[in-house]
Scaffold this motif. Structure first.
Motif, PDB file in Angstrom:
ATOM      1  N   ILE A 274      16.320  -2.889 -11.468  1.00 34.97           N
ATOM      2  CA  ILE A 274      14.939  -2.402 -11.317  1.00 34.97           C
ATOM      3  C   ILE A 274      14.527  -2.330  -9.844  1.00 34.97           C
ATOM      4  CG2 ILE A 274      12.523  -2.910 -11.834  1.00 34.97           C
ATOM      5  CD1 ILE A 274      13.436  -4.118 -14.465  1.00 34.97           C
ATOM      6  N   PHE A 275      14.895  -3.352  -9.068  1.00 37.59           N
ATOM      7  CA  PHE A 275      14.343  -3.440  -7.722  1.00 37.59           C
ATOM      8  C   PHE A 275      15.305  -3.025  -6.602  1.00 37.59           C
ATOM      9  CE2 PHE A 275      11.799  -6.377 -10.261  1.00 37.59           C
ATOM     10  CZ  PHE A 275      10.523  -5.971  -9.922  1.00 37.59           C
ATOM     11  N   ALA A 276      16.565  -2.938  -6.879  1.00 33.98           N
ATOM     12  CA  ALA A 276      17.502  -2.517  -5.826  1.00 33.98           C
ATOM     13  C   ALA A 276      17.206  -1.102  -5.319  1.00 33.98           C
ATOM     14  CB  ALA A 276      18.934  -2.642  -6.332  1.00 33.98           C
ATOM     15  N   PRO A 277      16.964  -0.103  -6.219  1.00 31.56           N
ATOM     16  CA  PRO A 277      16.655   1.246  -5.711  1.00 31.56           C
ATOM     17  C   PRO A 277      15.368   1.262  -4.871  1.00 31.56           C
ATOM     18  CG  PRO A 277      17.277   1.324  -8.018  1.00 31.56           C
ATOM     19  CD  PRO A 277      17.090  -0.109  -7.680  1.00 31.56           C
TER      20      PRO A 277
ATOM     21  N   ASP B  82       0.815  -1.214   0.000  1.00 31.86           N
ATOM     22  CA  ASP B  82       0.000   0.000   0.000  1.00 31.86           C
ATOM     23  C   ASP B  82       0.854   1.272   0.000  1.00 31.86           C
ATOM     24  OD1 ASP B  82      -2.374  -1.436   0.027  1.00 31.86           O
ATOM     25  OD2 ASP B  82      -2.254  -1.712   2.208  1.00 31.86           O
ATOM     26  N   THR B  83       2.171   1.093  -0.057  1.00 30.53           N
ATOM     27  CA  THR B  83       3.042   2.279  -0.095  1.00 30.53           C
ATOM     28  C   THR B  83       3.108   2.809  -1.504  1.00 30.53           C
ATOM     29  OG1 THR B  83       4.996   0.925  -0.428  1.00 30.53           O
ATOM     30  CG2 THR B  83       4.395   1.446   1.851  1.00 30.53           C
ATOM     31  N   PRO B  84       3.358   4.129  -1.626  1.00 34.31           N
ATOM     32  CA  PRO B  84       3.378   4.746  -2.970  1.00 34.31           C
ATOM     33  C   PRO B  84       4.401   4.116  -3.912  1.00 34.31           C
ATOM     34  CG  PRO B  84       3.262   6.414  -1.267  1.00 34.31           C
ATOM     35  CD  PRO B  84       3.484   5.138  -0.551  1.00 34.31           C
ATOM     36  N   ILE B  85       5.576   3.727  -3.406  1.00 28.31           N
ATOM     37  CA  ILE B  85       6.622   3.215  -4.316  1.00 28.31           C
ATOM     38  C   ILE B  85       6.257   1.858  -4.908  1.00 28.31           C
ATOM     39  CG2 ILE B  85       8.032   1.951  -2.631  1.00 28.31           C
ATOM     40  CD1 ILE B  85      10.449   3.333  -3.969  1.00 28.31           C
ATOM     41  N   VAL B  86       5.449   1.084  -4.184  1.00 24.92           N
ATOM     42  CA  VAL B  86       4.991  -0.205  -4.695  1.00 24.92           C
ATOM     43  C   VAL B  86       3.806  -0.020  -5.621  1.00 24.92           C
ATOM     44  CG1 VAL B  86       4.064  -2.452  -4.053  1.00 24.92           C
ATOM     45  CG2 VAL B  86       5.854  -1.407  -2.670  1.00 24.92           C
ATOM     46  N   LYS B  87       2.904   0.906  -5.237  1.00 26.86           N
ATOM     47  CA  LYS B  87       1.703   1.109  -6.047  1.00 26.86           C
ATOM     48  C   LYS B  87       2.030   1.781  -7.388  1.00 26.86           C
ATOM     49  CE  LYS B  87      -1.936   2.562  -3.807  1.00 26.86           C
ATOM     50  NZ  LYS B  87      -2.769   3.380  -2.902  1.00 26.86           N
TER      51      LYS B  87
ATOM     52  N   LEU C  65      15.602   0.857   3.831  1.00 25.96           N
ATOM     53  CA  LEU C  65      16.558   1.756   4.496  1.00 25.96           C
ATOM     54  C   LEU C  65      16.061   3.210   4.585  1.00 25.96           C
ATOM     55  CD1 LEU C  65      19.860   0.390   2.933  1.00 25.96           C
ATOM     56  CD2 LEU C  65      18.828  -0.195   5.134  1.00 25.96           C
ATOM     57  N   LYS C  66      15.204   3.624   3.680  1.00 26.41           N
ATOM     58  CA  LYS C  66      14.714   5.016   3.681  1.00 26.41           C
ATOM     59  C   LYS C  66      13.186   5.023   3.659  1.00 26.41           C
ATOM     60  CE  LYS C  66      18.796   7.074   3.386  1.00 26.41           C
ATOM     61  NZ  LYS C  66      19.301   8.028   4.410  1.00 26.41           N
ATOM     62  N   PRO C  67      12.528   4.467   4.638  1.00 27.37           N
ATOM     63  CA  PRO C  67      11.055   4.430   4.607  1.00 27.37           C
ATOM     64  C   PRO C  67      10.440   5.824   4.647  1.00 27.37           C
ATOM     65  CG  PRO C  67      11.905   3.738   6.739  1.00 27.37           C
ATOM     66  CD  PRO C  67      13.083   3.861   5.862  1.00 27.37           C
ATOM     67  N   GLU C  68      11.178   6.843   5.157  1.00 31.40           N
ATOM     68  CA  GLU C  68      10.623   8.198   5.223  1.00 31.40           C
ATOM     69  C   GLU C  68      10.389   8.775   3.847  1.00 31.40           C
ATOM     70  OE1 GLU C  68      15.135   8.469   5.433  1.00 31.40           O
ATOM     71  OE2 GLU C  68      13.561   7.207   6.311  1.00 31.40           O
ATOM     72  N   LEU C  69      11.088   8.213   2.829  1.00 33.79           N
ATOM     73  CA  LEU C  69      10.872   8.721   1.462  1.00 33.79           C
ATOM     74  C   LEU C  69       9.688   8.033   0.783  1.00 33.79           C
ATOM     75  CD1 LEU C  69      14.574   8.841   0.165  1.00 33.79           C
ATOM     76  CD2 LEU C  69      13.214  10.706   1.130  1.00 33.79           C
ATOM     77  N   ASN C  70       9.180   6.987   1.397  1.00 31.25           N
ATOM     78  CA  ASN C  70       8.104   6.208   0.781  1.00 31.25           C
ATOM     79  C   ASN C  70       6.744   6.675   1.303  1.00 31.25           C
ATOM     80  OD1 ASN C  70       6.675   4.310  -0.628  1.00 31.25           O
ATOM     81  ND2 ASN C  70       7.282   2.575   0.677  1.00 31.25           N
ATOM     82  N   ASN C  71       6.374   8.001   1.029  1.00 29.96           N
ATOM     83  CA  ASN C  71       5.060   8.529   1.406  1.00 29.96           C
ATOM     84  C   ASN C  71       4.599   9.520   0.370  1.00 29.96           C
ATOM     85  OD1 ASN C  71       6.027  11.323   2.265  1.00 29.96           O
ATOM     86  ND2 ASN C  71       7.279   9.991   3.599  1.00 29.96           N
ATOM     87  N   LYS C  72       3.293   9.801   0.415  1.00 32.06           N
ATOM     88  CA  LYS C  72       2.661  10.648  -0.605  1.00 32.06           C
ATOM     89  C   LYS C  72       3.152  12.070  -0.529  1.00 32.06           C
ATOM     90  CE  LYS C  72      -1.889  11.549  -2.561  1.00 32.06           C
ATOM     91  NZ  LYS C  72      -3.339  11.315  -2.418  1.00 32.06           N
TER      92      LYS C  72
END
Length: 797
Positions: A772-775, A559-564, A782-789
């Motif tokens: 494709i998936f490493a970044p 449900d995180t933006p980077i996955v969606k 490691l940087k979950p704070e960047l994974n938000n709307k």
């Protein structure tokens, strides 16, 4: 006088005496005979033949004959020349002539000599015996000493083609002058210089001597002159192969020690030795040769001798024939004497059959004396041709369709002794009528060689033989028996001496280092047990685990933006495809079986097509999404999951159709690669159809190219989670790996071809996974704070 040949006369007299005492053959009919000497002279031969025909004087030893002589048949002569001279005259009167020491006339002369009957086997048997003897001992470089004349020319014309056919060469051919009398021998020694060069050729140990009995005396004189001039004496050594026409009439045969002589087959006749022992000059009447023989053999003189020799002791008449040296007189029946003995019996049995037929027609019996009438010799031919009987030693006597007596040649080894005598040792036999395996028999262990060879089998070759691992290489300008030796070319061997050509090992073997034998190839395949197989399997499993962890991480943070972003379902499909890609490489490890071969290439093609299709769908979705943002764009209806799903399904379905066609027409199967590697047999999968395999690879390359092209075009589109840049790098790596795969795969052999394909599968899959998936994993973990709307909107602004 050649005393040794006197046995021929005695053999004839002995046979006649036996027949006249035998009441079962020609009862009440007495056989007589006349003996004439041809003196090895044409004029004397013709004269004595006319004497046989027209003179009426009697020559009837050992019995009383009151009738005028009647000529029924002729036996002789010793040489072929003499026999042909006699046939010229006798043939006109159709009187049968049975030869005992010469060979049959040539095929073209058969009609000319209709009265000719041969008591000796066909001379071709002797020729093949010589060939087989040379082959048995490996003598390929031989010398020839051949008597001049028609017989010698025929001998060479017949034998030389056989030599070439069986890989034997003549080192030299020396013509020996034909000598009619011992007194004329010294007149021909002027040819010594011509012969000396041939006799000093050390490479030639085997020499073939063809001629007549005086030929061997002439050769002894030539060799004596050579030894006297070179002062080499007993160092002279040769293996003399002597033909049937030559008999040993020398007193000194040391130089011919170990000679191998072909003789007419003979057996010891009962009572013949006793007959010779009882022979005494004072008890034998009517024999005009006996007194001259006795004086010549025992070096004595009778009181009534026509030519008394001064210094000779008087003959007592009690001298014994068995005391004479073998070269002067043999007590055992020789081959020629045996033929004469059989010839007399052949004539007697034919006469008996002829008279029996007449008596049967008239109803009469053998109760009166019969006399030979005119024209009976002509009638005798039909009975001679059909005659068949067993002689006194049990051997069958009969003529074949060419009027030749069947039989064999004995191979004798001459062993000499210091007392000037010699012994004939039978070491083999040549019989063309025997079974194939028994046509020639040689007992090598019974042969005594010349003392100069130290009882080692002599070698008579032009050069040393080529050892195994080499082949013959012909020398320019030389006979084919003279050659160089060249190593076998790569991949070939020779396992025998003197091979003309090297040959390849069987498919499951390879040449050893010395190229003289074959070693069984080891069966290899890329197994799980070897270090390389373990390494590849470990890498594949490690990447599979890593891919599974990535998939689980994406599912957890779905449900995180980077996955969606960029179609979450497409991401899952790509990760599952990559997981299957890593695991499909395991199908290439281990011994190929039918199921593994059937599945691994189609599975690889379909799974990779699905993975690349997902990448293509991702890039096209990004491009279409940004193009749809333009006012009035007709692409709005394509934005969403429908386009991505359509691309993945259609692209994968095409590859699946190609693989299905491949499996239906020419499916892969397990195979053995015998030729790629020298020392190994590779168990591999035969792709069945190289064309279909190429089509699968080409289609995969086409998808990769379009994926790379679309990603490259979308790499600068504004989006915080735009994958186009990473897809560009991943497809660049993917294409590089598979572009390198093609030449590497084609240039690799054996199990390393499988290793190259596994490495390409792992490298290209890992490239897709990493780029494709490493970044994204970096941000998620490691940087979950960047994974938000909010961060997405802030970065966009």
């Amino acid at each position: 006088m050649v005393t040794k040949f006197y046995q021929h006369t005695l053999a004839l007299a002995f046979a006649v005496k036996e027949i006249n005492k035998n009441q079962k053959i020609l009862p009440n009919l007495t056989l007589g005979f006349h003996i004439y000497d041809s003196y090895y002279d044409a004029m004397m031969t013709y004269r004595t033949t006319l004497d046989l025909l027209f003179k009426s004087r009697r020559f009837v030893p050992n019995y009383i004959c009151d009738t005028q002589k009647n000529l029924i048949a002729i036996i002789g002569g010793l040489s072929s020349v003499t026999s042909f001279f006699i046939a010229d005259t006798i043939g006109l009167y159709k009187i049968p002539q049975l030869t005992y020491g010469s060979f049959p006339p040539e095929e073209g002369d058969a009609d000319q000599f209709l009265s000719f009957y041969n008591m000796v086997p066909n001379d071709r048997n002797q020729y093949m015996g010589i060939i087989n003897l040379l082959k048995h001992f490996g003598w390929t470089w031989v010398g020839f000493f051949v008597a001049e004349g028609h017989g010698g020319e025929k001998f060479l014309q017949t034998l030389e083609p056989l030599l070439s056919e069986h890989g034997i060469c003549s080192a030299f051919i020396q013509k020996v002058p034909r000598v009619g009398h011992i007194d004329n021998l010294s007149d021909t020694f002027g040819l010594f210089s011509d012969f000396n060069l041939s006799l000093t050729d050390d490479k030639v140990s085997a020499c073939i001597l063809f001629g007549e009995s005086l030929t061997i005396i002439w050769m002894r004189g030539i060799i004596f002159l050579r030894d006297f001039e070179n002062k080499e004496g007993s160092s002279f050594r040769k293996v003399w192969i002597i033909t049937t026409q030559i008999d040993f009439i020398l007193k000194d045969l040391e130089l011919f020690q170990g000679a191998i002589s072909f003789t007419i087959h003979s057996k010891e006749v009962l009572k013949f030795n006793e007959f010779l022992q009882n022979l005494k000059p004072d008890k034998t009447e009517g024999d005009g040769f006996l007194q001259e023989f006795w004086e010549e053999a025992f070096d004595c003189t009778f009181p009534n001798s026509s030519v008394p020799l001064e210094g000779n002791e008087p003959c007592t008449g009690e001298e014994r024939l068995e005391s004479l040296p073998t070269p002067q007189f043999e007590m055992g029946m020789t081959g020629q004497s045996y033929s004469i003995y059989n010839a007399v019996y052949v004539v007697a049995h034919a006469l008996h059959a002829m008279y029996s037929s007449r008596l049967k027609q008239k109803g009469m019996v053998w109760d009166k004396k019969f006399e030979l009438q005119d024209q009976q010799s002509l009638e005798l031919h039909s009975y001679l041709s059909e005659i068949t009987f067993n002689n006194s030693v049990g051997e069958t006597m009969s003529f074949n369709g060419k009027k030749q007596m069947g039989g064999a040649f004995d191979i004798m080894n001459i062993v000499t002794f210091p007392n000037k005598s010699f012994l004939r040792v039978k070491v083999g036999q040549v019989d063309d009528d025997a079974l194939e395996s028994r046509k020639i028999i040689i007992h090598e262990d019974m042969i005594t060689w010349h003392k100069g060879f130290n009882q080692v089998v002599p070698i008579s070759v032009c050069n040393d033989c080529c050892s195994p691992g080499h082949q013959k290489k012909r020398k320019e300008g030389e006979k084919f028996c003279c050659y160089d030796c060249a190593p076998c070319p790569e991949g070939k061997i020779s396992d025998q001496n003197d091979m003309n050509d090297c040959f390849r090992c069987p498919e499951d073997q390879y040449p050893n280092r010395n190229k003289h034998g074959c070693i069984s190839k080891t069966i290899t395949f890329l197994s799980y047990e070897e270090p390389l197989g373990i390494s590849l399997a470990s890498i594949a499993l490690s990447f599979s685990i890593f891919t599974t962890l990535v998939l689980l991480a994406f599912v957890k943070h779905r449900d995180t933006p980077i996955v969606k972003a960029n179609n979450r379902d497409l991401t899952y499909t790509l990760l599952i495809s990559l997981l299957l890609c890593f695991q499909s490489s395991l199908l290439f490890l281990g011994k190929p079986g039918e199921m593994a071969c059937l599945l691994r290439q189609p599975a690889f093609g379909i799974i990779f097509s699905m993975a690349v299709s997902c990448v293509l769908a991702k890039t096209i979705t990004v491009v279409v999404a940004f193009m749809a943002t333009k006012p009035g764009s007709s692409l709005r209806k394509w934005v969403g999951k429908r386009l991505a799903n359509s691309i993945v399904l259609s692209c994968s379905l095409i590859q699946a159709s190609l693989c299905t066609l491949w499996l239906a027409t020419t499916p892969p199967f397990p195979d053995l690669d015998m030729h790629s590697l020298i020392e190994e047999i590779t168990v591999q999968c035969n792709e069945g159809s190289v064309t279909m395999f190429s089509c699968v690879l080409c289609y995969l390359g086409l998808l990769a190219f379009f994926s790379f092209l679309s990603a490259f075009l979308a790499r600068k589109l504004p989006d915080s989670f735009n994958e186009a840049k990473f897809i560009t790098f991943s497809m660049l790596l993917f294409c590089s790996v598979w572009l390198c795969f093609v030449p590497t795969y084609l240039s690799t052999k054996g199990k390393y071809m499988v290793m190259v394909e596994i490495f390409s599968i792992l490298a290209s899959s890992a490239g897709l996974l990493g780029c494709i998936f490493a970044p994204k994993c970096y941000i998620i973990i490691l940087k979950p704070e960047l994974n938000n709307k909010e961060q997405l909107i802030r970065r966009k602004n």
